[in-house]
Scaffold this motif. Structure first.
Motif, mmCIF file in Angstrom:
data_model
loop_
_atom_site.group_PDB
_atom_site.id
_atom_site.type_symbol
_atom_site.label_atom_id
_atom_site.label_comp_id
_atom_site.label_asym_id
_atom_site.label_seq_id
_atom_site.Cartn_x
_atom_site.Cartn_y
_atom_site.Cartn_z
ATOM 1 N N LEU A 1 6.184 0.391 -7.254
ATOM 2 C CA LEU A 1 6.525 -0.170 -5.950
ATOM 3 C C LEU A 1 5.393 -0.067 -4.941
ATOM 4 N N TYR A 2 4.649 1.057 -4.948
ATOM 5 C CA TYR A 2 3.647 1.305 -3.901
ATOM 6 C C TYR A 2 2.353 1.859 -4.495
ATOM 7 N N SER A 3 1.236 1.429 -3.915
ATOM 8 C CA SER A 3 -0.075 1.851 -4.405
ATOM 9 C C SER A 3 -0.293 3.346 -4.226
ATOM 10 N N ILE A 4 -0.010 3.878 -3.049
ATOM 11 C CA ILE A 4 -0.268 5.279 -2.760
ATOM 12 C C ILE A 4 0.560 6.185 -3.667
ATOM 13 N N ASP A 5 1.730 5.730 -4.086
ATOM 14 C CA ASP A 5 2.554 6.537 -4.982
ATOM 15 C C ASP A 5 1.817 6.868 -6.281
ATOM 16 N N HIS A 6 0.880 6.008 -6.696
ATOM 17 C CA HIS A 6 0.131 6.247 -7.928
ATOM 18 C C HIS A 6 -0.703 7.523 -7.837
ATOM 19 N N PHE A 7 -1.144 7.881 -6.636
ATOM 20 C CA PHE A 7 -1.870 9.136 -6.464
ATOM 21 C C PHE A 7 -0.997 10.310 -6.912
ATOM 22 N N TYR A 8 0.271 10.262 -6.512
ATOM 23 C CA TYR A 8 1.175 11.382 -6.761
ATOM 24 C C TYR A 8 1.780 11.350 -8.161
ATOM 25 N N LEU B 1 0.821 -1.212 0.000
ATOM 26 C CA LEU B 1 0.000 0.000 0.000
ATOM 27 C C LEU B 1 0.853 1.259 0.000
ATOM 28 N N TYR B 2 1.907 1.283 0.821
ATOM 29 C CA TYR B 2 2.724 2.493 0.920
ATOM 30 C C TYR B 2 4.135 2.138 1.401
ATOM 31 N N PHE C 1 3.959 9.182 1.932
ATOM 32 C CA PHE C 1 3.290 10.184 1.105
ATOM 33 C C PHE C 1 4.252 10.982 0.224
ATOM 34 N N CYS C 2 5.381 10.350 -0.094
ATOM 35 C CA CYS C 2 6.323 10.897 -1.078
ATOM 36 C C CYS C 2 6.770 12.319 -0.736
ATOM 37 N N GLU C 3 7.033 12.544 0.533
ATOM 38 C CA GLU C 3 7.455 13.881 0.961
ATOM 39 C C GLU C 3 8.935 14.135 0.695
#
Length: 212
Positions: free
Chosen positions: A168-175, A151-152, A158-160
């Motif tokens: 690699l990570y699901s949440i990275d797709h948001f960014y 997931l992350y 949150f790619c800060e």
């Protein structure tokens, strides 16, 4: 009633699509139904030709390939070809074929084809809106789960402090992709809806940060 304006067209499309299969659960018939409904709304708001928009929306994923397939970039062209063959078989008016094929081919991110008609812009917008909002979150998780991605990132969820990597990570797709969609949409009606859906996703990330 002419076929291009009748429920008969949509019945034909439904039966045809049931026999085609889909690449993953995020590109199933439910996705098609949502894209069709949004495309109809956008077409009415933007005064586009429903005789092009409706069949293109129904058939835009009649050929779908997995996200990691080496020929993914060809899927929308193959879908356009198959869609026209199908429309010929049901005697859909031929004057719409070129516009429908272009709308289907141009809807895809991976094809990298610019939509050059209002109808193509609407089909592309409707498909991309389905990647945003609550349903966009759910679809992202469906695809990432199928690809067995975490997931992350534990170190930087949150790619800060790093560049996002959605391989690699699901949440990275948001960014890396999803948050850019709102700025890429073509029509004012879609842009307005995209802002609402983007906010839903931002709230989700804020709540996720509280949970982890």
């Amino acid at each position: 009633m002419p076929l291009e304006f009748s429920p008969e067209l949509e019945r034909h499309c439904h039966v045809f699509l049931q026999a085609q299969g889909h690449a993953d659960s995020a590109h199933d018939l439910n996705h098609i139904y949502r894209v069709v409904n949004v495309a109809k709304k956008l077409a009415l708001e933007e005064d586009a030709d429903l005789a092009v928009v409706v069949p293109a929306a129904w058939l835009h994923d009649c050929v779908s390939l997995p996200k990691n397939h080496p020929e993914r970039h060809l899927a929308s062209t193959l879908a356009g070809d198959r869609a026209i063959s199908f429309l010929v078989s049901i005697h859909y008016p031929s004057e719409y074929y070129d516009a429908i094929h272009h709308a289907i081919r141009a809807h895809s991110f991976s094809a990298n084809v610019l939509p050059n008609t209002l109808e193509a812009k609407i089909v592309q917008d409707a498909d991309r809106l389905d990647a945003l909002g609550a349903v966009g979150i759910a679809r992202c998780m469906q695809v990432s789960g199928a690809l067995n991605r975490p997931l992350y990132s534990l170190d930087d969820p949150f790619c800060e402090m790093r560049e996002p990597d959605d391989t690699l990570y699901s949440i990275d797709h948001f960014y890396s992709k999803l948050f850019q969609i709102a700025d890429s949409l073509n029509t004012p009606s879609a842009q307005l809806e995209a802002r609402r859906r983007k906010e839903v996703m931002q709230i989700f990330l804020r709540d996720l940060a509280l949970d982890i």
